[in-house]
Design an enzyme around this catalytic site. Structure first.
Site, PDB file in Angstrom:
ATOM      1  CD  GLU A  37      -2.436   1.855   0.328  1.00 28.28           C
ATOM      2  OE1 GLU A  37      -2.258   3.029  -0.031  1.00 28.28           O
ATOM      3  OE2 GLU A  37      -3.255   1.082  -0.222  1.00 28.28           O
ATOM      4  N   GLY A  89      -7.394   2.763   2.746  1.00 27.50           N
ATOM      5  CA  GLY A  89      -7.745   3.345   1.465  1.00 27.50           C
ATOM      6  C   GLY A  89      -8.586   4.606   1.561  1.00 27.50           C
ATOM      7  CB  VAL A 111     -23.346   9.406  -3.194  1.00 20.69           C
ATOM      8  CG1 VAL A 111     -23.184   9.065  -1.718  1.00 20.69           C
ATOM      9  CG2 VAL A 111     -24.450   8.563  -3.815  1.00 20.69           C
ATOM     10  CB  VAL A 149     -19.393  23.499 -14.433  1.00 21.82           C
ATOM     11  CG1 VAL A 149     -18.232  24.437 -14.088  1.00 21.82           C
ATOM     12  CG2 VAL A 149     -20.354  23.406 -13.253  1.00 21.82           C
ATOM     13  CB  ILE A 197     -18.166  15.277 -11.647  1.00 20.44           C
ATOM     14  CG1 ILE A 197     -16.695  15.151 -12.057  1.00 20.44           C
ATOM     15  CG2 ILE A 197     -18.532  16.732 -11.467  1.00 20.44           C
ATOM     16  CD1 ILE A 197     -16.434  15.692 -13.441  1.00 20.44           C
ATOM     17  CG  HIS A 234     -44.950  -2.010  17.321  1.00 23.39           C
ATOM     18  ND1 HIS A 234     -45.294  -1.175  16.280  1.00 23.39           N
ATOM     19  CD2 HIS A 234     -45.620  -1.564  18.407  1.00 23.39           C
ATOM     20  CE1 HIS A 234     -46.158  -0.272  16.723  1.00 23.39           C
ATOM     21  NE2 HIS A 234     -46.375  -0.491  18.011  1.00 23.39           N
TER      22      HIS A 234
END
Length: 453
Positions: free
Chosen positions: A32, A38, A183, A237, A265, A439
């Protein structure tokens, strides 16, 4: 050094695959180049949720009078960021410890595939060569940077940010322009709106939220317009210059000022400069091609997570990693994408799984669609004065099976897994009617909606 498996990338796909492989006694090396965990753990899922929870507390206090509670709260953004850093540090160190406890070796460097050998493949990292019988490509994704004039210059001088930089700033801008209403853009808009910024979201599509259900997108947009967020939909844009973002709207050039600009984007697979071409890994639109077993076209080379471009979600990456390792071990397993849940952690939350009404109709499926207000839920009513949440079911008419569930409400992120299980197991409506829900909970709305079909 020779290994049974070399993994490139320590994000959700990479570190979980390393743990699973280590527990299975495969001699495993994980390489990594930046931070364990990550994007998800360091620049995405976890830090954004930390900020959004602080915003949720502040929002609750701001509207406390609806519930007979008088309170005043302001967000101390610097303190929020400090807490975010603490959470991230604790989790990343925990991931590293867990991977190492599985017997996996970790190398903190950029790994580059150099070619094939008689025993497998050679990977170079930090000036050393490592040989692996198998490879797992899990190098994740990067933000898309479009060729909009002024964007690259803005990124260099700090005026334009990706989510990485936005999560690190210690002062809330007075005005923020978000390019992209997907998102990540919505979650960042949500937080900075609660923190006091005047937020404008510019989106090329005629709706927010990307692939989420159209009704959920409309309700979410309405909620945030009430909070003061401005949406410019169907707008492109064209330039970022002089503290202004220029865009085209109905053939005219308009502009909106912003103290900061957030570029959001989308993301692209991170496949450059890691040597995939040296062994002939097949690609499609910049992503690694994989089959349902996570295999590439090259023997004993697998790929999982964002790098294959199929479903850029951490929970998808986890499952893809498990499928890859299972197949390495000779256990038959395959990846299925029909019931991958998606969540937008705004306030209110949006969650969905399976087919939307639009996607089902686009595929020519004969479906029954049922929308029910969340106000049938006693708990929802108790906790959401004036709430406008809904749940929406998509049912395959021929088989009477549940193929999609979508909701906008508090707790949606925690409920959707149950709906995902129903979709994954192709449960019929009659079978779901026999389930017992606790419930009072908001999850009961699934049962309520089923009985209203």
């Amino acid at each position: 050094m020779s290994y049974d498996l070399i993994i490139l990338g320590g994000g959700p796909a990479g570190y979980l695959a390393a743990e699973r492989a280590g527990h299975a006694k495969l001699k495993t090396l994980l390489i990594e180049k930046e931070h364990m965990g990550g994007v998800c753990l360091n620049k995405g899922c976890i830090p954004t949720k930390t900020l959004l929870y602080s915003a949720k507390i502040a929002d609750g206090a701001a509207h406390g009078e609806k519930y007979g509670v008088k309170a005043k709260a302001t967000i101390d953004h610097a303190a929020v960021v400090k807490r975010k850093d603490k959470v991230v540090k604790n989790l990343t160190s925990g991931v590293r410890a867990s991977v190492q406890a599985s017997g996996v070796e970790i190398v903190d460097a950029l790994g580059v595939i150099k070619g094939r050998t008689s025993g497998g493949y050679t990977v170079e990292a930090d000036g050393k060569a490592y040989e692996g019988k198998r490879l797992l490509i899990a190098t994740g994704s990067l933000p898309v940077v479009p060729p909009i004039p002024g964007v690259k210059e803005g990124l260099k001088d700090g005026y334009v940010m990706t989510s990485k930089e936005a999560l690190a700033i210690t002062e809330v801008p007075k005005t923020l322009v978000v390019i992209g209403g997907g998102v990540i853009g919505l979650e960042m808009a949500s937080y900075f709106n609660s923190a006091g910024a005047k937020v404008t979201v510019i989106e090329m599509l005629d709706k927010i939220g990307g692939a989420i259900d159209d009704d959920m997108a409309k309700i979410l947009q309405k909620n945030y317009e009430k909070k003061g967020v401005t949406f410019k939909l169907g707008c492109k844009v064209t330039e970022v210059k002089g503290g202004q973002v220029f865009y085209e709207e109905k053939g005219k050039t308009e502009s909106v000022p912003g103290d900061k600009v957030l570029l959001s984007i989308g993301r692209r697979a991170n496949t450059a400069d890691i040597g995939l071409e040296s062994i002939g890994v097949a690609m499609e639109r910049g992503a690694v091609l994989t089959d349902e077993q996570q295999k590439t076209n090259v023997p004993e080379v697998y790929a999982a997570g964002d790098v294959n471009g199929k479903s850029m979600l951490a929970h998808t990456a986890y499952r893809e990693a498990e499928v890859a390792v299972n197949n390495m071990l000779g256990k038959r397993d395959r990846m299925r994408y029909a019931a991958v849940p998606g969540v937008i952690y705004t306030n209110p939350e949006v969650a969905g799984v399976g087919e939307t009404e639009a996607s089902a109709k686009a595929k020519g499926l004969d479906v029954i669609v049922k929308k029910v207000t969340m106000n049938y839920s006693g708990r929802y009513m108790a906790e959401n004065e004036g709430g406008d949440g809904i749940i929406k079911l998509v049912v395959d008419k021929k088989w009477n099976t549940l193929i999609g569930v979508h909701m906008i409400a508090n707790y949606a992120s925690e409920i959707i897994y149950g709906a995902g299980l129903m979709v994954e197991k192709e449960m019929t409506i009659d079978e779901i009617k026999e389930l017992i829900f606790p419930h009072p909970t908001v999850s009961e709305m699934i049962r309520e909606a089923v009985f209203q079909l």
